[in-house]
Write an enzyme that holds these catalytic residues in place. Structure first.
Site, PDB file in Angstrom:
ATOM      1  N   THR A 101       0.851  -1.202   0.000  1.00 23.28           N
ATOM      2  CA  THR A 101       0.000   0.000   0.000  1.00 23.28           C
ATOM      3  C   THR A 101       0.883   1.247   0.000  1.00 23.28           C
ATOM      4  O   THR A 101       0.894   2.026   0.955  1.00 23.28           O
ATOM      5  CB  THR A 101      -0.890   0.026   1.261  1.00 23.28           C
ATOM      6  OG1 THR A 101      -0.015  -0.079   2.405  1.00 23.28           O
ATOM      7  CG2 THR A 101      -1.909  -1.083   1.264  1.00 23.28           C
ATOM      8  N   VAL A 171       5.103  -6.570  11.429  1.00 23.04           N
ATOM      9  CA  VAL A 171       6.329  -7.354  11.230  1.00 23.04           C
ATOM     10  C   VAL A 171       7.519  -6.424  11.043  1.00 23.04           C
ATOM     11  O   VAL A 171       7.350  -5.253  10.726  1.00 23.04           O
ATOM     12  CB  VAL A 171       6.211  -8.297  10.010  1.00 23.04           C
ATOM     13  CG1 VAL A 171       5.128  -9.326  10.230  1.00 23.04           C
ATOM     14  CG2 VAL A 171       5.981  -7.512   8.731  1.00 23.04           C
ATOM     15  N   LYS A 222      -2.327   1.140  13.902  1.00 23.83           N
ATOM     16  CA  LYS A 222      -1.086   0.853  13.171  1.00 23.83           C
ATOM     17  C   LYS A 222      -0.440   2.133  12.653  1.00 23.83           C
ATOM     18  O   LYS A 222       0.754   2.371  12.819  1.00 23.83           O
ATOM     19  CB  LYS A 222      -1.380  -0.080  11.999  1.00 23.83           C
ATOM     20  CG  LYS A 222      -0.245  -0.256  11.015  1.00 23.83           C
ATOM     21  CD  LYS A 222       0.940  -1.013  11.579  1.00 23.83           C
ATOM     22  CE  LYS A 222       2.077  -1.000  10.581  1.00 23.83           C
ATOM     23  NZ  LYS A 222       3.050  -2.014  10.716  1.00 23.83           N
ATOM     24  N   CYS A 276       7.986   1.263   6.578  1.00 28.11           N
ATOM     25  CA  CYS A 276       6.816   1.690   7.361  1.00 28.11           C
ATOM     26  C   CYS A 276       6.928   3.118   7.849  1.00 28.11           C
ATOM     27  O   CYS A 276       6.037   3.932   7.612  1.00 28.11           O
ATOM     28  CB  CYS A 276       6.602   0.864   8.619  1.00 28.11           C
ATOM     29  SG  CYS A 276       7.348  -0.687   8.714  1.00 28.11           S
ATOM     30  N   TYR A 335      18.720   0.552   5.204  1.00 27.43           N
ATOM     31  CA  TYR A 335      18.104   1.616   6.016  1.00 27.43           C
ATOM     32  C   TYR A 335      18.279   1.376   7.498  1.00 27.43           C
ATOM     33  O   TYR A 335      18.076   2.269   8.326  1.00 27.43           O
ATOM     34  CB  TYR A 335      16.619   1.756   5.652  1.00 27.43           C
ATOM     35  CG  TYR A 335      15.678   0.806   6.362  1.00 27.43           C
ATOM     36  CD1 TYR A 335      15.358  -0.422   5.801  1.00 27.43           C
ATOM     37  CD2 TYR A 335      15.113   1.127   7.582  1.00 27.43           C
ATOM     38  CE1 TYR A 335      14.503  -1.305   6.443  1.00 27.43           C
ATOM     39  CE2 TYR A 335      14.257   0.251   8.251  1.00 27.43           C
ATOM     40  CZ  TYR A 335      13.954  -0.968   7.660  1.00 27.43           C
ATOM     41  OH  TYR A 335      13.115  -1.838   8.296  1.00 27.43           O
TER      42      TYR A 335
HETATM   43  N1  SAJ Z   1      15.922   5.477  13.433  1.00 24.83           N
HETATM   44  C1  SAJ Z   1      16.548   6.621  13.927  1.00 24.83           C
HETATM   45  N2  SAJ Z   1      16.541   6.858  15.268  1.00 24.83           N
HETATM   46  C2  SAJ Z   1      15.925   5.991  16.135  1.00 24.83           C
HETATM   47  C3  SAJ Z   1      15.278   4.844  15.610  1.00 24.83           C
HETATM   48  C4  SAJ Z   1      15.286   4.602  14.257  1.00 24.83           C
HETATM   49  O1  SAJ Z   1      17.112   7.419  13.175  1.00 24.83           O
HETATM   50  O2  SAJ Z   1      15.973   6.226  17.343  1.00 24.83           O
HETATM   51  C5  SAJ Z   1      15.912   5.237  11.992  1.00 24.83           C
HETATM   52  C6  SAJ Z   1      16.558   3.925  11.582  1.00 24.83           C
HETATM   53  O3  SAJ Z   1      17.929   4.120  11.313  1.00 24.83           O
HETATM   54  C7  SAJ Z   1      15.787   3.556  10.310  1.00 24.83           C
HETATM   55  C8  SAJ Z   1      14.395   4.125  10.557  1.00 24.83           C
HETATM   56  O4  SAJ Z   1      14.546   5.114  11.586  1.00 24.83           O
HETATM   57  O5  SAJ Z   1      16.355   4.181   9.183  1.00 24.83           O
HETATM   58  C9  SAJ Z   1      13.361   3.097  10.995  1.00 24.83           C
HETATM   59  O6  SAJ Z   1      13.935   2.377  12.054  1.00 24.83           O
HETATM   60  P1  SAJ Z   1      13.005   1.464  13.037  1.00 24.83           P
HETATM   61  O7  SAJ Z   1      13.873   1.056  14.166  1.00 24.83           O
HETATM   62  O8  SAJ Z   1      11.746   2.160  13.318  1.00 24.83           O
HETATM   63  O9  SAJ Z   1      12.769   0.134  12.189  1.00 24.83           O
HETATM   64  P2  SAJ Z   1      11.591  -0.267  11.226  1.00 24.83           P
HETATM   65  O10 SAJ Z   1      11.463   0.673  10.098  1.00 24.83           O
HETATM   66  O11 SAJ Z   1      11.827  -1.694  10.898  1.00 24.83           O
HETATM   67  O12 SAJ Z   1      10.281  -0.108  12.126  1.00 24.83           O
HETATM   68  C10 SAJ Z   1       9.666  -1.248  12.616  1.00 24.83           C
HETATM   69  C11 SAJ Z   1       8.235  -0.891  12.850  1.00 24.83           C
HETATM   70  N3  SAJ Z   1       7.510  -2.111  13.093  1.00 24.83           N
HETATM   71  C12 SAJ Z   1       6.348  -2.328  12.406  1.00 24.83           C
HETATM   72  O13 SAJ Z   1       5.904  -1.571  11.588  1.00 24.83           O
HETATM   73  C13 SAJ Z   1       5.683  -3.600  12.743  1.00 24.83           C
HETATM   74  C14 SAJ Z   1       8.095   0.016  14.042  1.00 24.83           C
HETATM   75  O14 SAJ Z   1       6.699   0.073  14.403  1.00 24.83           O
HETATM   76  C15 SAJ Z   1       8.853  -0.508  15.228  1.00 24.83           C
HETATM   77  O15 SAJ Z   1       8.745   0.444  16.278  1.00 24.83           O
HETATM   78  C16 SAJ Z   1      10.311  -0.648  14.861  1.00 24.83           C
HETATM   79  O16 SAJ Z   1      10.373  -1.628  13.797  1.00 24.83           O
HETATM   80  C17 SAJ Z   1      11.116  -1.156  16.063  1.00 24.83           C
HETATM   81  O17 SAJ Z   1      10.677  -0.904  17.191  1.00 24.83           O
HETATM   82  O18 SAJ Z   1      12.191  -1.716  15.827  1.00 24.83           O
END
Ligand code: SAJ
Length: 438
Positions: A101, A171, A222, A276, A335
């Site tokens: 989406t 996920v 979500k 996401c 990323y």
């Molecule tokens: N990032 C930062 N600073 C932070 C945390 C992340 O710059 O403090 C950046 C990361 O480098 C990355 C991006 O943000 O580029 C996203 O990082 P993320 O840790 O949020 O990882 P994602 O994108 O895999 O987010 C997922 C999401 N899970 C789902 O959608 C089911 C998010 O809801 C979760 O909170 C996150 O994982 C998690 O907690 O790890």
């Protein structure tokens, strides 16, 4: 079939389940229900993907503990089969929809895949079946898009001829199976009775809370949980910019702020990527377009976070000023640290901005095949090394060896990965995001 009949079939594991969209969400969930003994048919428009799955091969990239083995097992058992034909799911009692989406350049979801999947499903939908949309959708999509498409194409009525729910996926790449079984889920039904049957279904694979709700609540949970994270990260990034302006060290400030209860300040960084976090805030913001509510924080946070790769460029230019013809080593293209997922990665934006300045970006990433290899060879002749992704491998980089390879000893650390003094003592000029302390 009534909801009561459906509930019995779910509890007896005799319900036939279909999963539309065999990507990083749909395939693991199909395999998990198949492992519970349900007969599961996965539908994907990419026939070569369906064929690979029927050979017991997982098409999901990256390290996903247990997934490849699980797929091989349920395919051999015959409890999971994949196809590109919707006709094959015309006898299914439960249909999960896991298609992409994306949002367009105006940050609006156009739902081509979702509309097409629901249109095809409507044409083969069994009377009394339960349809559950797991894709992340803009609040209001169930009522305004999913419901009308299914009613029109099935010639049936929701709540009478079929039942409709939303159970947003939660996920994360690298932990698909673990997240699917251990993270709580919200099940939003067209009625509380439908939500209760959805709860019975997800309790077959989820060992955490399965909370019932209505459609709009499930849609909001979500998109809101990921918007929350984006805003939190934007706060950390803006604090980094303030600390630079004041000659402070945001990493030290953050450490002390976190000592105050309830101040879990997140990490500033070189950018926010992934499938996401950059997208879901726009799904939430779009849900109230045209309504009498001003949405200011969400776009502001998005602007701050999407501006971080550009800020990394300005940190570089602050030291090298003219980048024309300069070779710049980019450390990390994924990323997220220790991941091979490059979707919407900040490094893509940084590389584009770098090349627009006439510089040559030399990308290294141990997890991305096309950029893997010896980091010191890639560093040959480079004028700076810019850390964009905090892969563990970079933690132990040999600064002396790196300096020998490079033409100019400059490091821009976008993830506070390194001890500034260690790099300094190896002869590097170090600029650390958010830290202009002397
Ligand atoms: N990032 C930062 N600073 C932070 C945390 C992340 O710059 O403090 C950046 C990361 O480098 C990355 C991006 O943000 O580029 C996203 O990082 P993320 O840790 O949020 O990882 P994602 O994108 O895999 O987010 C997922 C999401 N899970 C789902 O959608 C089911 C998010 O809801 C979760 O909170 C996150 O994982 C998690 O907690 O790890």
């Amino acid at each position: 079939m009534t909801l009561a009949d459906l509930r019995i079939k779910i509890e007896q594991h005799t319900a036939q389940i279909a999963v539309i969209g065999l990507g990083y969400v749909g395939l693991p969930v199909a395999a998990l229900f198949a492992e519970q003994g349900y007969s599961v048919i996965g539908v994907d428009i990419k026939s070569e993907r369906a064929q690979r799955i029927n050979q017991g091969v997982s098409p999901i990239e990256g390290k996903e503990p247990g997934l490849a083995e699980l797929i091989g097992r349920v395919i051999r058992q015959g409890s999971l089969q994949a196809t590109d034909e919707y006709a094959k799911i015309n006898a299914c009692d439960v249909i999960l929809v896991d298609v992409e989406t994306p949002v367009n350049s105006a940050h609006i979801p156009e739902y081509q895949a979702l509309r097409s999947a629901l249109k095809s499903l409507g044409g083969v939908l069994k009377k009394g079946a339960l349809v559950v949309i797991e894709s992340t959708i803009m609040p209001g999509t169930m009522q305004n898009i999913a419901l009308p498409i299914l009613e029109e194409n099935s010639k049936g009525k929701c709540g009478v001829d079929f039942y409709l729910g939303n159970c947003p996926e939660r996920v994360m790449p690298g932990k698909l199976l673990q997240n699917l079984t251990s993270m709580s889920r919200v099940v939003g039904g067209d009625t509380p009775e439908t939500a209760a049957v959805m709860q019975a279904l997800y309790r077959q694979i989820v060992q955490a809370d399965v909370d019932t709700a209505d459609w709009i609540t499930a849609e909001l949970v979500k998109t809101m949980e990921n918007t929350y994270r984006d805003v939190q990260i934007a706060f950390a990034n803006e604090m980094a910019l303030i600390c630079e302006a004041l000659g402070a060290d945001v990493w030290r400030v953050r450490e002390l702020v976190r000592k105050s209860p309830g101040r879990e300040m997140l990490l500033p960084g070189a950018g926010v990527g992934g499938h996401c976090i950059p997208k879901d805030p726009w799904l939430l913001a779009s849900s109230v377009k045209g309504l009498d509510v001003k949405v200011r924080l969400i776009p502001a946070a998005r602007e701050i976070n999407s501006g971080m790769p550009g800020h990394m460029l300005s940190l570089l230019k602050g030291r090298l000023n003219d980048l024309q013809g300069k070779r710049i080593l980019i450390l990390g293209y994924a990323y997220l640290e220790d991941s091979d997922d490059t979707r919407d990665a900040p490094s893509q934006y940084f590389l584009r901005a770098l090349e627009a300045e006439g510089a040559i970006g030399v990308v290294h990433d141990p997890f991305v095949a096309e950029y893997a290899g010896d980091v010191y060879s890639k560093a040959q002749g480079c004028h700076a090394a810019v850390l964009m992704t905090a892969h563990s491998e970079y933690r132990t980089i040999d600064f002396h060896q790196l300096k020998q390879a490079m033409q100019h000893a400059l490091i821009i650390d976008g993830r506070n990965l390194w001890d500034k003094h260690a790099a300094n003592s190896a002869g590097f000029d170090v600029v650390r995001l958010g830290d202009f302390s002397l």
